[in-house]
Design a protein around this motif. Structure first.
Motif, PDB file in Angstrom:
ATOM      1  N   PHE A  29      -4.991 -11.779   0.750  1.00 39.09           N
ATOM      2  CA  PHE A  29      -6.044 -12.047  -0.238  1.00 39.09           C
ATOM      3  C   PHE A  29      -5.875 -11.143  -1.455  1.00 39.09           C
ATOM      4  N   ILE A  30      -5.577  -9.885  -1.211  1.00 39.00           N
ATOM      5  CA  ILE A  30      -5.414  -8.918  -2.299  1.00 39.00           C
ATOM      6  C   ILE A  30      -4.225  -9.296  -3.179  1.00 39.00           C
ATOM      7  N   ILE A  31      -3.125  -9.683  -2.559  1.00 35.98           N
ATOM      8  CA  ILE A  31      -1.924 -10.057  -3.309  1.00 35.98           C
ATOM      9  C   ILE A  31      -2.147 -11.361  -4.073  1.00 35.98           C
ATOM     10  N   GLN A  32      -2.759 -12.345  -3.418  1.00 35.92           N
ATOM     11  CA  GLN A  32      -2.983 -13.645  -4.051  1.00 35.92           C
ATOM     12  C   GLN A  32      -3.897 -13.547  -5.271  1.00 35.92           C
ATOM     13  N   HIS A  33      -4.865 -12.662  -5.216  1.00 32.08           N
ATOM     14  CA  HIS A  33      -5.816 -12.529  -6.312  1.00 32.08           C
ATOM     15  C   HIS A  33      -5.461 -11.380  -7.257  1.00 32.08           C
ATOM     16  N   GLY A  85      -3.367  -3.557  -7.925  1.00 35.33           N
ATOM     17  CA  GLY A  85      -3.517  -2.439  -8.856  1.00 35.33           C
ATOM     18  C   GLY A  85      -4.914  -1.852  -8.840  1.00 35.33           C
ATOM     19  N   LEU A  86      -5.922  -2.729  -8.789  1.00 29.34           N
ATOM     20  CA  LEU A  86      -7.302  -2.249  -8.742  1.00 29.34           C
ATOM     21  C   LEU A  86      -7.592  -1.489  -7.453  1.00 29.34           C
ATOM     22  N   SER A 132      -6.999   5.714  -5.066  1.00 30.13           N
ATOM     23  CA  SER A 132      -6.535   6.966  -5.683  1.00 30.13           C
ATOM     24  C   SER A 132      -7.724   7.803  -6.123  1.00 30.13           C
ATOM     25  N   PHE A 133      -8.697   7.153  -6.739  1.00 30.43           N
ATOM     26  CA  PHE A 133      -9.924   7.822  -7.160  1.00 30.43           C
ATOM     27  C   PHE A 133     -10.639   8.461  -5.969  1.00 30.43           C
ATOM     28  N   LEU A 134     -10.720   7.732  -4.855  1.00 28.92           N
ATOM     29  CA  LEU A 134     -11.373   8.259  -3.662  1.00 28.92           C
ATOM     30  C   LEU A 134     -10.600   9.423  -3.048  1.00 28.92           C
ATOM     31  N   ILE A 135      -9.274   9.316  -3.015  1.00 28.22           N
ATOM     32  CA  ILE A 135      -8.456  10.405  -2.468  1.00 28.22           C
ATOM     33  C   ILE A 135      -8.652  11.670  -3.281  1.00 28.22           C
ATOM     34  N   ILE A 136      -8.552  11.554  -4.603  1.00 30.19           N
ATOM     35  CA  ILE A 136      -8.718  12.718  -5.467  1.00 30.19           C
ATOM     36  C   ILE A 136     -10.134  13.268  -5.341  1.00 30.19           C
ATOM     37  N   PHE A 162       2.410  -0.849  -1.600  1.00 28.59           N
ATOM     38  CA  PHE A 162       1.007  -0.424  -1.575  1.00 28.59           C
ATOM     39  C   PHE A 162       0.847   0.893  -0.825  1.00 28.59           C
ATOM     40  N   TRP A 163       1.350   0.940   0.404  1.00 35.00           N
ATOM     41  CA  TRP A 163       1.197   2.140   1.227  1.00 35.00           C
ATOM     42  C   TRP A 163       2.072   3.283   0.716  1.00 35.00           C
ATOM     43  N   SER A 164       3.228   2.953   0.203  1.00 34.50           N
ATOM     44  CA  SER A 164       4.097   3.976  -0.370  1.00 34.50           C
ATOM     45  C   SER A 164       3.422   4.648  -1.571  1.00 34.50           C
ATOM     46  N   THR A 165       2.763   3.849  -2.397  1.00 33.35           N
ATOM     47  CA  THR A 165       2.052   4.383  -3.558  1.00 33.35           C
ATOM     48  C   THR A 165       0.900   5.279  -3.126  1.00 33.35           C
ATOM     49  N   LEU A 166       0.130   4.834  -2.150  1.00 27.51           N
ATOM     50  CA  LEU A 166      -0.992   5.656  -1.687  1.00 27.51           C
ATOM     51  C   LEU A 166      -0.507   6.961  -1.053  1.00 27.51           C
TER      52      LEU A 166
END
Length: 107
Positions: free
Chosen positions: A3-7, A11-12, A18-22, A62-66
């Motif tokens: 669903f995330i990829i299709q829509h 990036g969002l 990223s915001f939550l991790i920081i 996705f997971w590599s970026t996180l």
């Protein structure tokens, strides 16, 4: 995940996580400095190295970026631990009465 990829939400979602991790690391740095002092910098270094290594071996972008965001947040926290100790010295944050600080040793 489809669903995330299709829509086109990848990036969002990466930005939000990223915001939550920081954001989670800010109180973590404060607590680590309060209870363990600047010696806790080693934990962040080890966490960052593990995260970078894991990021290199994970094939999903996705997971590599996180993992990369988590790693470099750990590396940034090494600097923040020292700065947090300075903030405590200035009286901006509470001091742990059970610990000896470097400025106490100078007296």
């Amino acid at each position: 995940m489809n669903f995330i990829i299709q829509h086109n939400l990848t990036g969002l979602l990466i930005g939000l996580l990223s915001f939550l991790i920081i954001g989670m690391f800010h109180p973590l740095v404060i607590k680590c400095e309060y209870y363990y002092g600047t010696g806790s910098r080693w934990w962040f270094l080890i966490g960052g190295i593990i995260g970078v290594t894991a990021s290199l071996f994970v094939h999903d972008i996705f997971w590599s970026t996180l993992l990369g965001v988590l790693s470099f947040t750990c590396f940034w926290s090494i600097k923040e631990i020292k700065e947090q100790e300075e903030r405590v010295h200035r009286g901006w944050f509470p001091r742990n009465p059970k610990r000896t600080y470097y400025w106490d040793k100078q007296k």
